[in-house]
Design a protein around this motif. Structure first.
Motif, PDB file in Angstrom:
ATOM      1  N   MET A 232       0.848  -1.191   0.000  1.00 46.62           N
ATOM      2  CA  MET A 232       0.000   0.000   0.000  1.00 46.62           C
ATOM      3  C   MET A 232       0.885   1.243   0.000  1.00 46.62           C
ATOM      4  O   MET A 232       1.976   1.249   0.543  1.00 46.62           O
ATOM      5  CB  MET A 232      -0.865   0.042   1.261  1.00 46.62           C
ATOM      6  CG  MET A 232      -1.793  -1.115   1.416  1.00 46.62           C
ATOM      7  SD  MET A 232      -3.257  -0.937   0.400  1.00 46.62           S
ATOM      8  CE  MET A 232      -4.284   0.014   1.503  1.00 46.62           C
ATOM      9  N   ASP A 233       0.346   2.327  -0.557  1.00 48.48           N
ATOM     10  CA  ASP A 233       1.033   3.603  -0.538  1.00 48.48           C
ATOM     11  C   ASP A 233       0.870   4.208   0.861  1.00 48.48           C
ATOM     12  O   ASP A 233      -0.180   4.057   1.471  1.00 48.48           O
ATOM     13  CB  ASP A 233       0.342   4.501  -1.567  1.00 48.48           C
ATOM     14  CG  ASP A 233       1.270   5.574  -2.061  1.00 48.48           C
ATOM     15  OD1 ASP A 233       2.206   5.916  -1.306  1.00 48.48           O
ATOM     16  OD2 ASP A 233       1.078   6.053  -3.175  1.00 48.48           O
ATOM     17  N   ASP A 234       1.904   4.897   1.384  1.00 44.75           N
ATOM     18  CA  ASP A 234       1.745   5.382   2.761  1.00 44.75           C
ATOM     19  C   ASP A 234       0.813   6.579   2.877  1.00 44.75           C
ATOM     20  O   ASP A 234       0.363   6.902   3.955  1.00 44.75           O
ATOM     21  CB  ASP A 234       3.083   5.687   3.448  1.00 44.75           C
ATOM     22  CG  ASP A 234       4.000   6.505   2.613  1.00 44.75           C
ATOM     23  OD1 ASP A 234       4.228   7.648   2.959  1.00 44.75           O
ATOM     24  OD2 ASP A 234       4.507   6.010   1.586  1.00 44.75           O
ATOM     25  N   ASP A 235       0.508   7.270   1.765  1.00 48.83           N
ATOM     26  CA  ASP A 235      -0.483   8.319   1.938  1.00 48.83           C
ATOM     27  C   ASP A 235      -1.901   7.884   1.559  1.00 48.83           C
ATOM     28  O   ASP A 235      -2.755   8.717   1.326  1.00 48.83           O
ATOM     29  CB  ASP A 235      -0.074   9.632   1.265  1.00 48.83           C
ATOM     30  CG  ASP A 235       0.412   9.434  -0.150  1.00 48.83           C
ATOM     31  OD1 ASP A 235       1.631   9.508  -0.359  1.00 48.83           O
ATOM     32  OD2 ASP A 235      -0.416   9.178  -1.025  1.00 48.83           O
ATOM     33  N   THR A 236      -2.135   6.563   1.554  1.00 47.50           N
ATOM     34  CA  THR A 236      -3.490   6.071   1.309  1.00 47.50           C
ATOM     35  C   THR A 236      -4.430   6.595   2.396  1.00 47.50           C
ATOM     36  O   THR A 236      -4.119   6.540   3.574  1.00 47.50           O
ATOM     37  CB  THR A 236      -3.504   4.538   1.342  1.00 47.50           C
ATOM     38  OG1 THR A 236      -2.545   4.057   0.433  1.00 47.50           O
ATOM     39  CG2 THR A 236      -4.877   4.011   0.957  1.00 47.50           C
TER      40      THR A 236
END
Lengths: 454, 454
Positions: free
Chosen positions: A272-276
């Motif tokens: 997952m992207d950390d700014d999700t």
């Protein structure tokens, strides 16, 4: 009572109250509640709300506080809110924002809106922002504010004290004033706490900290965070290649970097992207997660094609098929333990040339020892279950091979990826699982084919 | 040059130099190098060194700095070094440590040594420590220092300024002095920056911040960290139930909590303890990782026993065995994405009663949509590979079921674990993988048995 005591449940309660009031259509009440709250609390509530609630809340928020609230939001949510704002409203919000945050927001705007926003700004703001935009994202420059207060070395403290009283309020998180020469080169710093306690007749030079460490403007933000953490700084000066003072970085921005870096490892390992955005819309989220699942489909098909090579064995022995997932599974877990440790070590800057070989050797040894232990246990378990000592020996042997490989791969894959400038937190897990799946199946099905098929 | 410019490579270079000097037996040179370094840098180098290097370095470190260095070390390494020290040396190190760190160290000592250390301390230190030990670990009390400077509300600022000059140096990270009444109850705070810029004839009451937020001593350290992060605090007062000032918490200790909490999620999801020492000894590491592998062995055996229920199908169709790992694998990855998102949301305090149902619904919807997408793709891939349309349809159907379950399980498992007071970061991944493995195998092998076996 003048002091607000922070109760454990405060935020969740507030959120409940707001949600209920919104549900009942009490918009005026909600608007009043929002007016009494700090920007950071409103941002937190926006982050914690589903999209529809967010929309309504965002309409009810005082336009004056838009900038401050945007400052505090996560990247994905910030971007989506800004996209809905008119250029004029963005420009207005910009007035009350820190330079570094404003530069961040502008960077994410489409070109046409970007120019409109710049046009609507006052000249002073425009200059300030254009300078901030000249530093690459993720460097000290992009974290920096230019609100420094500087002193000259040969002035007496009582003069400084009079100057500060005329100047008025100091910028937030100011714990030190910087001492510069005529060319703006940093000579040292004076703690504001020392200004209060020192002899007013001393000169700046006498009380200044002269072994001050300064941050080069091009340093990566993760390294800046590590330095703040290690030295317990509240703020630090930023300089260019000529030692000239450019601005300062404060702990509040660094805390965000620390949080983001740590989350990056965790979210990255899960693909997952950390700014999700936790409460982001369904379709966007579905789309963003597809990439990782695509990669995994290829990995799973690769593993299946390994099994496919041993179709003959699988046709003859259904038991082999039943047991064949155990070895890859144990290898995956063991490899992932090592991977998490090494990725954290890389993120903390602990792992370099001097110790990476030792670390790989250590993880290989742990993998081998774990392999020995688990090969004996799984040998026993399978022998007991299936009553077949040869089968137990086969799976035990495959386990030893796969766990040893898992230790080696878990330590070396992230280090290799890092050398190739690929983010180990993001790619490491998938590469590792593919390796442990393929080797695990190969070892078990291969040994079974050699020893069971005649 | 008075200013030290921090170079990107500094730490790794230093580590290389030290390792080389140690390798060449240049102990005096190493000792001199260590004497020039800050405690935090020495701590970092100890953290980044293999056990043998650590031992030698630890011998060469100046006894006077032991306390400061211990302060900066990670828990596992700190514990192992303290175990080797004599009680007298621990007591001596204690003198230069912050109360909160000292309390932490004492808590981890065996009882007999604990008492010896307390005996060897000065009475003042002993009282200070015994008070700190009275607060439970992981609460605001355990993060707190008692070095507050307090003011009375009705005094004029010029009196305060004179008092501070006589008092001398302020404690580290002091950005605010607290205003208390006769019973030590907090009335507000005065920023030290304001002391420098305000009118000296004003009274404390006139310039104090009266809507100061204070932290109850029993609040969890994670909540304290969230507050600091949200409000950009440098320090905050800690109070008891009667609003009485007990001490203060500073950002440097909070940064450690933020880092630990974020690492806890990441390491926990991989089945590792967050204070695992990257360069710890092999045997200890092997042992500490076994628990997780034991749990996984049971999970893998459970999955194998699901396959075992369909032995007949597997005997007849080797292709089913070859393809049977794909569905659990995709479900595991999709579930893990959701899990990471929800665990982060819980850690940030974003998820509560008001929004958890919405979140589960959203993740269920994403799981279903992803399931649709991937069932079509995998149907196509398997049809193309094996030339069997029925087989493609079977695996597609199983994929849809498992991805939907993965979305539901990924969101609801951590929330359920949290309600049962089980750490979701630690247990969530294993429970989830077990669910997606079992459901994935059941769905695929079950559908295959129904439709292929007559």
């Amino acid at each position: 009572m003048p002091i607000e005591v922070l109760d454990n449940e405060t935020t969740d309660q507030r959120l409940n109250q707001l949600t209920q009031a919104l549900g009942n259509g009490m918009f005026v009440h909600v608007r009043n509640m929002l007016q009494d709250m700090a920007a950071s609390d409103i941002a937190f509530i926006l982050e914690s709300s589903p999209p529809r609630t967010r929309q309504v809340l965002w309409q009810l928020i005082d336009q004056e506080h838009t900038g401050e609230i945007l400052d505090e939001l996560g990247e994905e949510l910030k971007d989506s809110l800004i996209k809905q704002m008119s250029p004029e409203r963005v420009a207005k919000a910009a007035e009350s924002m820190d330079t570094d945050d404003l530069a961040y927001i502008l960077r994410s705007l489409p070109d046409s809106i970007f120019n409109q926003v710049l046009q609507s700004m006052s000249k002073q703001d425009r200059v300030r922002v254009e300078q901030a935009l000249s530093y690459p994202d993720d460097t000290a420059g992009s974290l920096m504010n230019t609100d420094t207060v500087t002193l000259r070395p040969d002035v007496n403290i009582d003069v400084i004290l009079r100057y500060l009283r005329i100047r008025g309020e100091l910028p937030d998180a100011t714990d030190m004033l910087y001492v510069v020469d005529k060319k703006d080169c940093v000579l040292g710093g004076v703690r504001i706490a020392d200004l209060l306690t020192c002899d007013p007749n001393a000169s700046v030079r006498e009380i200044m900290v002269s072994d001050l460490e300064a941050i080069p403007v091009g340093m990566s933000d993760s390294e800046v965070a590590q330095l703040f953490e290690r030295h317990d700084w509240v703020s630090a000066p930023v300089i260019d290649a000529d030692n000239k003072l450019l601005g300062r970085i404060t702990i509040d921005d660094v805390v965000d970097v620390i949080r983001e870096d740590a989350e990056h490892s965790m979210m990255g390992m899960a693909g997952m992207d950390d700014d999700t955005d936790t409460f982001g819309p369904v379709l966007k989220s579905t789309f963003r997660r597809s990439l990782w699942l695509t990669v995994n489909l290829f990995a799973a098909l690769l593993a299946a094609s390994v099994s496919n090579m041993f179709e003959g064995t699988l046709e003859q022995f259904a038991t082999i098929a039943i047991l064949m997932t155990i070895v890859p599974s144990m290898g995956g877990v063991a490899g992932n333990q090592t991977l998490a440790l090494v990725i954290r070590g890389i993120a903390l800057g602990q792992i370099g040339q001097s110790n990476s070989r030792w670390l790989i050797g250590k993880e290989l040894a742990i993998g081998f020892l774990n392999g020995l232990l688990w090969s004996v246990l799984v040998f026993g378990a399978v022998w007991a279950w299936k009553g077949d000592i040869a089968l137990g020996a086969l799976i035990g042997g495959a386990m030893l091979i796969n766990m040893t490989v898992a230790g080696l791969a878990g330590a070396s894959i992230p280090l290799m990826l890092k050398k190739m400038n690929i983010d180990p937190a993001l790619a490491g897990g998938m590469v590792l699982t593919t390796v442990t799946d393929v080797i695990g199946l190969f070892a078990f099905l291969g040994l079974a084919t050699i020893f069971l098929m005649h």
